[in-house]
Design a protein around this motif. Structure first.
Motif, PDB file in Angstrom:
ATOM      1  N   ALA A  97       0.842  -1.206   0.000  1.00 30.06           N
ATOM      2  CA  ALA A  97       0.000   0.000   0.000  1.00 30.06           C
ATOM      3  C   ALA A  97       0.870   1.246   0.000  1.00 30.06           C
ATOM      4  O   ALA A  97       0.600   2.212  -0.738  1.00 30.06           O
ATOM      5  CB  ALA A  97      -0.926  -0.010   1.214  1.00 30.06           C
ATOM      6  N   MET A  98       1.919   1.246   0.796  1.00 31.38           N
ATOM      7  CA  MET A  98       2.779   2.430   0.899  1.00 31.38           C
ATOM      8  C   MET A  98       3.490   2.722  -0.424  1.00 31.38           C
ATOM      9  O   MET A  98       3.787   3.869  -0.740  1.00 31.38           O
ATOM     10  CB  MET A  98       3.792   2.253   2.026  1.00 31.38           C
ATOM     11  N   ARG A  99       3.723   1.661  -1.207  1.00 27.15           N
ATOM     12  CA  ARG A  99       4.440   1.848  -2.481  1.00 27.15           C
ATOM     13  C   ARG A  99       3.594   2.579  -3.533  1.00 27.15           C
ATOM     14  O   ARG A  99       4.130   3.046  -4.531  1.00 27.15           O
ATOM     15  CB  ARG A  99       4.921   0.495  -3.022  1.00 27.15           C
ATOM     16  N   ILE A 100       2.282   2.697  -3.300  1.00 29.19           N
ATOM     17  CA  ILE A 100       1.435   3.430  -4.258  1.00 29.19           C
ATOM     18  C   ILE A 100       1.928   4.869  -4.417  1.00 29.19           C
ATOM     19  O   ILE A 100       1.909   5.438  -5.510  1.00 29.19           O
ATOM     20  CB  ILE A 100      -0.042   3.424  -3.789  1.00 29.19           C
ATOM     21  N   ALA A 101       2.416   5.446  -3.303  1.00 25.27           N
ATOM     22  CA  ALA A 101       2.866   6.847  -3.348  1.00 25.27           C
ATOM     23  C   ALA A 101       4.048   7.025  -4.290  1.00 25.27           C
ATOM     24  O   ALA A 101       4.287   8.142  -4.782  1.00 25.27           O
ATOM     25  CB  ALA A 101       3.228   7.308  -1.941  1.00 25.27           C
ATOM     26  N   ASP A 102       4.802   5.958  -4.544  1.00 27.96           N
ATOM     27  CA  ASP A 102       6.015   6.074  -5.373  1.00 27.96           C
ATOM     28  C   ASP A 102       5.778   5.684  -6.827  1.00 27.96           C
ATOM     29  O   ASP A 102       6.730   5.640  -7.617  1.00 27.96           O
ATOM     30  CB  ASP A 102       7.123   5.183  -4.783  1.00 27.96           C
ATOM     31  N   LEU A 103       4.536   5.380  -7.188  1.00 28.03           N
ATOM     32  CA  LEU A 103       4.263   5.016  -8.587  1.00 28.03           C
ATOM     33  C   LEU A 103       4.486   6.223  -9.498  1.00 28.03           C
ATOM     34  O   LEU A 103       4.329   7.369  -9.058  1.00 28.03           O
ATOM     35  CB  LEU A 103       2.816   4.528  -8.726  1.00 28.03           C
ATOM     36  N   PRO A 104       4.864   5.977 -10.758  1.00 27.46           N
ATOM     37  CA  PRO A 104       5.068   7.108 -11.671  1.00 27.46           C
ATOM     38  C   PRO A 104       3.776   7.892 -11.872  1.00 27.46           C
ATOM     39  O   PRO A 104       2.743   7.293 -12.182  1.00 27.46           O
ATOM     40  CB  PRO A 104       5.497   6.431 -12.986  1.00 27.46           C
ATOM     41  N   PRO A 105       3.824   9.215 -11.693  1.00 23.47           N
ATOM     42  CA  PRO A 105       2.589  10.023 -11.795  1.00 23.47           C
ATOM     43  C   PRO A 105       2.285  10.414 -13.238  1.00 23.47           C
ATOM     44  O   PRO A 105       2.020  11.580 -13.534  1.00 23.47           O
ATOM     45  CB  PRO A 105       2.924  11.241 -10.936  1.00 23.47           C
ATOM     46  N   GLY A 106       2.315   9.435 -14.125  1.00 22.04           N
ATOM     47  CA  GLY A 106       2.086   9.730 -15.545  1.00 22.04           C
ATOM     48  C   GLY A 106       0.630  10.034 -15.841  1.00 22.04           C
ATOM     49  O   GLY A 106      -0.265   9.771 -15.033  1.00 22.04           O
ATOM     50  N   ALA A 107       0.432  10.599 -17.033  1.00 27.19           N
ATOM     51  CA  ALA A 107      -0.938  10.903 -17.460  1.00 27.19           C
ATOM     52  C   ALA A 107      -1.750   9.619 -17.511  1.00 27.19           C
ATOM     53  O   ALA A 107      -1.273   8.590 -17.978  1.00 27.19           O
ATOM     54  CB  ALA A 107      -0.915  11.559 -18.832  1.00 27.19           C
ATOM     55  N   GLY A 108      -2.949   9.664 -17.012  1.00 29.73           N
ATOM     56  CA  GLY A 108      -3.836   8.510 -17.070  1.00 29.73           C
ATOM     57  C   GLY A 108      -3.531   7.444 -16.030  1.00 29.73           C
ATOM     58  O   GLY A 108      -4.153   6.379 -16.037  1.00 29.73           O
ATOM     59  N   ALA A 109      -2.593   7.708 -15.121  1.00 31.51           N
ATOM     60  CA  ALA A 109      -2.237   6.690 -14.127  1.00 31.51           C
ATOM     61  C   ALA A 109      -3.351   6.489 -13.102  1.00 31.51           C
ATOM     62  O   ALA A 109      -3.522   5.393 -12.569  1.00 31.51           O
ATOM     63  CB  ALA A 109      -0.942   7.072 -13.419  1.00 31.51           C
ATOM     64  N   ILE A 110      -4.085   7.549 -12.848  1.00 29.08           N
ATOM     65  CA  ILE A 110      -5.105   7.482 -11.791  1.00 29.08           C
ATOM     66  C   ILE A 110      -6.471   7.793 -12.417  1.00 29.08           C
ATOM     67  O   ILE A 110      -6.635   8.840 -13.031  1.00 29.08           O
ATOM     68  CB  ILE A 110      -4.835   8.543 -10.697  1.00 29.08           C
ATOM     69  N   PRO A 111      -7.450   6.910 -12.268  1.00 25.84           N
ATOM     70  CA  PRO A 111      -8.791   7.260 -12.760  1.00 25.84           C
ATOM     71  C   PRO A 111      -9.411   8.305 -11.843  1.00 25.84           C
ATOM     72  O   PRO A 111      -9.670   8.043 -10.679  1.00 25.84           O
ATOM     73  CB  PRO A 111      -9.568   5.939 -12.688  1.00 25.84           C
ATOM     74  N   MET A 112      -9.569   9.488 -12.395  1.00 28.10           N
ATOM     75  CA  MET A 112     -10.042  10.616 -11.573  1.00 28.10           C
ATOM     76  C   MET A 112     -11.446  11.043 -11.993  1.00 28.10           C
ATOM     77  O   MET A 112     -11.879  10.779 -13.107  1.00 28.10           O
ATOM     78  CB  MET A 112      -9.123  11.821 -11.765  1.00 28.10           C
ATOM     79  N   VAL A 113     -12.103  11.732 -11.097  1.00 28.18           N
ATOM     80  CA  VAL A 113     -13.401  12.346 -11.371  1.00 28.18           C
ATOM     81  C   VAL A 113     -13.380  13.710 -10.696  1.00 28.18           C
ATOM     82  O   VAL A 113     -12.765  13.863  -9.643  1.00 28.18           O
ATOM     83  CB  VAL A 113     -14.553  11.499 -10.776  1.00 28.18           C
ATOM     84  N   ALA A 114     -14.006  14.693 -11.310  1.00 29.64           N
ATOM     85  CA  ALA A 114     -14.080  16.003 -10.645  1.00 29.64           C
ATOM     86  C   ALA A 114     -15.526  16.455 -10.555  1.00 29.64           C
ATOM     87  O   ALA A 114     -16.260  16.424 -11.540  1.00 29.64           O
ATOM     88  CB  ALA A 114     -13.259  17.039 -11.404  1.00 29.64           C
ATOM     89  N   THR A 115     -15.927  16.809  -9.343  1.00 27.41           N
ATOM     90  CA  THR A 115     -17.271  17.343  -9.153  1.00 27.41           C
ATOM     91  C   THR A 115     -17.214  18.782  -8.636  1.00 27.41           C
ATOM     92  O   THR A 115     -18.228  19.463  -8.627  1.00 27.41           O
ATOM     93  CB  THR A 115     -18.070  16.500  -8.146  1.00 27.41           C
ATOM     94  N   HIS A 116     -16.042  19.211  -8.183  1.00 30.29           N
ATOM     95  CA  HIS A 116     -15.904  20.567  -7.643  1.00 30.29           C
ATOM     96  C   HIS A 116     -15.130  21.396  -8.663  1.00 30.29           C
ATOM     97  O   HIS A 116     -13.928  21.207  -8.823  1.00 30.29           O
ATOM     98  CB  HIS A 116     -15.147  20.548  -6.308  1.00 30.29           C
ATOM     99  N   LEU A 117     -15.833  22.294  -9.321  1.00 24.35           N
ATOM    100  CA  LEU A 117     -15.238  23.037 -10.433  1.00 24.35           C
ATOM    101  C   LEU A 117     -15.223  24.533 -10.114  1.00 24.35           C
ATOM    102  O   LEU A 117     -16.138  25.041  -9.475  1.00 24.35           O
ATOM    103  CB  LEU A 117     -16.045  22.788 -11.712  1.00 24.35           C
ATOM    104  N   PHE A 118     -14.162  25.198 -10.587  1.00 20.94           N
ATOM    105  CA  PHE A 118     -13.996  26.627 -10.297  1.00 20.94           C
ATOM    106  C   PHE A 118     -13.592  27.340 -11.582  1.00 20.94           C
ATOM    107  O   PHE A 118     -12.824  26.804 -12.375  1.00 20.94           O
ATOM    108  CB  PHE A 118     -12.918  26.822  -9.220  1.00 20.94           C
ATOM    109  N   GLY A 119     -14.112  28.572 -11.775  1.00 20.73           N
ATOM    110  CA  GLY A 119     -13.959  29.197 -13.082  1.00 20.73           C
ATOM    111  C   GLY A 119     -12.843  30.197 -13.256  1.00 20.73           C
ATOM    112  O   GLY A 119     -12.317  30.366 -14.345  1.00 20.73           O
ATOM    113  N   GLY A 120     -12.463  30.905 -12.175  1.00 19.98           N
ATOM    114  CA  GLY A 120     -11.398  31.899 -12.301  1.00 19.98           C
ATOM    115  C   GLY A 120     -11.772  33.095 -13.148  1.00 19.98           C
ATOM    116  O   GLY A 120     -10.892  33.771 -13.694  1.00 19.98           O
TER     117      GLY A 120
END
Lengths: 484, 88
Positions: free
Chosen positions: A414-437
């Motif tokens: 579990a701890m090794r997850i933090a060291d995985l390569p942070p490449g594009a598409g590595a994490i399935p993400m969702v966003a519900t909190h959006l901000f416009g600027g």
């Protein structure tokens, strides 16, 4: 005028029209979610004539998840931001906006973020004084009946998170009245317990004379001589709607559609888009944990906000929960059969990336790619959650992160997850909190156009790092006070 | 589309190209199925529809673990579509 039945209440409104509509009021409010519903209520209660124009229909109790997604979510839940990652952007499209489908979590506007805004632009200090914002929050807290989730609704999922994180976790504060713990917040509360704006704000506005035009999508803001005069819209039937504003047009269509409407109306904005992407971690426990009433999101941790990390427990309708289970075919079926033993916790990152809202061929188009640093924050959060799951008694964790095994069985893995390569598409993400600027000036007006006001998260210059409904309703209250 | 979703979620019965989805999303969903073709030809020298159930699973598993993020994303999307259009 027709009556449209809401979840457990009856709201008189104009739900679609097959003939052209022409109406005039002091204020035309575009959108009926956290920003629009709130500003409309306070302005109507202050004695102003208010029109609310909403693209979606009045929410009704959904028969199942598919029905809810079809009727309550924008683009049937298929809206996404495009970039190096394809990031689903979940927004509501109904009377009540996203407040109908959110998890009901209310986190007050973080003071540290407010200080950042003022440090970056001292004008925020006078536009949005902290003391006034706090008073506005208290006013909204009372209107939405916000209180901490009681212990009998923590459920197995929330209790496990509390057990693992100890004092770092606390019950969420939610806008509910008589919650039965059906865990269906995200597909519209079947009991009418969630105090979404269609329940807590819009009926109050209507009792003071506000008129709601539902299933009516605003196409353009009418600007004549540097002043907003109204909006032109189209009902789902194809009939036109023309709404004139004596004093102001208040845009509260969300962080995607408000900038898009400004772009369509000749105001150059859209470059400040940002969001609060999240990812989920599933853990298999030895015994059933979903065996009692539980709030959709009963527990959260704000202990790591300084690192840009927020944790929360998640209990979604089973169809959405199943989509998070790894594997295909028979293996997927076997894992899904154990769903009553699966806890789901989420992590959201205070992403720093900036995107852009553009005019696309089918409507708004959002370009956005989280930075490598943003993905690292998520991986760090997911690793902590995975470790916490084992601490809570999980026998397996299903991380769904590229580069990690489908199933992990130890804290070390579990701890090794933090060291995985942070490449594009590595994490399935969702966003519900959006901000416009989108920049604003005095009384929250858009630069260059008098009487064109923003009252939603499209005016937030940065990601809050927390669930934004409480902040949006508080800011919308300050906007209403500026125009009342 | 249904062939792929049935391989992904055995027993799937639903309407994947639901009419409430915007037309461009339905088109994207329909086109995305074509992604399975090169994988099935490369792995088994036959189109996806002619594969056995276990071979179809192998193809989808390979796609779910692809080094290409968009391919993994498409499988995740199919999964979401499968569950939200068939499960209550």
């Amino acid at each position: 005028m027709v009556e449209a039945r809401g979840l457990d209440h009856v709201v008189p409104l104009i739900n679609g029209s097959t003939v052209p509509v022409d109406d005039t009021a002091d204020f035309v409010v575009v959108g009926s979610g956290a920003g629009g519903g709130t500003v409309a209520r306070w302005l109507a209660e202050a004695g102003h004539d208010v029109i609310i124009v909403e693209e979606g229909a009045p929410p009704r109790a959904a028969a199942n998840t598919a029905d809810a997604v079809a009727t309550l979510y924008r683009d049937g839940g298929a809206q996404a931001a495009f970039g190096m990652d394809v990031l689903p952007l979940l927004q509501g499209c109904a009377v009540g906006g996203t407040t109908v489908i959110n998890g009901a979590i209310q986190v007050p506007f973080p003071e540290a973020v407010y200080r950042e805004w003022v440090a970056a632009d001292p004008a925020w200090g006078s536009l949005l004084p902290w003391r006034q914002l706090e008073q506005a929050r208290e006013r909204v807290d009372a209107a939405l009946n916000i209180h901490a989730t009681p212990r009998d609704l923590w459920g197995g999922n929330g209790s496990a998170m509390r057990r693992a994180l100890g004092s770092e976790a606390h019950p969420t504060r939610r806008n509910v009245r008589g919650c039965k713990g059906s865990a269906r917040c995200m597909i519209g509360c079947p009991n009418g317990a969630k105090q979404s704006t269609d329940v807590a704000m819009i009926p109050a506005a209507m009792s003071h004379g506000a008129r709601v035009y539902a299933q009516c999508a605003v196409q353009k803001i009418t600007v004549i001589g540097r002043r907003a005069r109204g909006v032109s819209a189209r009902f789902s039937s194809g009939a036109t709607g023309t709404f004139h504003a004596r004093r102001a047009v208040i845009l509260a269509a969300g962080a995607v559609h408000s900038p898009w409407l400004l772009l369509r109306s000749g105001v150059r904005v859209g470059a400040g888009f940002t969001c609060h992407p999240g990812a989920a971690m599933a853990g298999l426990f030895p015994d059933a944990i979903h065996n009692r009433p539980e709030a959709s999101q009963s527990m959260e941790s704000l202990a790591y906000l300084a690192e840009g990390i927020k944790f929360e427990s998640l209990l979604m309708p089973s169809a959405l929960q199943k989509a998070r289970v790894p594997g295909v075919g028979e293996q997927l079926t076997r894992r899904v059969a154990q769903l009553d033993r699966v806890a789901l916790w989420g992590v959201a990152a205070r992403a720093q990336a900036r995107g852009r809202v553009m005019r696309g061929p089918f409507g708004p188009m959002v370009l956005y790619t989280p930075t490598v640093a943003d993905r690292r924050i998520l991986l760090k959060g997911l690793a902590r959650l995975a470790v916490a799951m084992f601490d809570a008694g999980a026998v397996e964790v299903w991380p769904s992160v590229h580069g990690a095994p489908d199933v992990i069985r130890s804290r070390e893995q579990a701890m090794r997850i933090a060291d995985l390569p942070p490449g594009a598409g590595a994490i399935p993400m969702v966003a519900t909190h959006l901000f416009g600027g989108v920049p604003v000036r005095e009384r929250f007006q858009v630069p260059g156009v008098d009487g064109l006001v923003l009252a939603d998260a499209s005016l937030f210059p940065t990601n809050l790092g927390v669930n934004p409904m409480s902040a949006i309703t508080a800011v919308a209250t300050v906007v209403a006070e500026a125009w009342a | 589309m249904k062939t792929v979703l049935r391989a992904l979620v055995p027993g799937y019965e639903g309407q994947p190209l639901a009419p409430y989805l915007p037309a461009h999303i339905r088109l994207a969903l329909r086109m995305s199925v074509l992604l399975a073709v090169p994988y099935s030809l490369y792995m088994h020298w036959r189109p996806f529809s002619l594969l056995s159930a276990s071979q179809r699973e192998q193809v989808l598993d390979a796609m779910a673990h692809s080094s290409l993020a968009p391919v993994r994303g498409v499988v995740q999307w199919w999964k979401l579509v499968a569950w939200t259009t068939s499960c209550h």
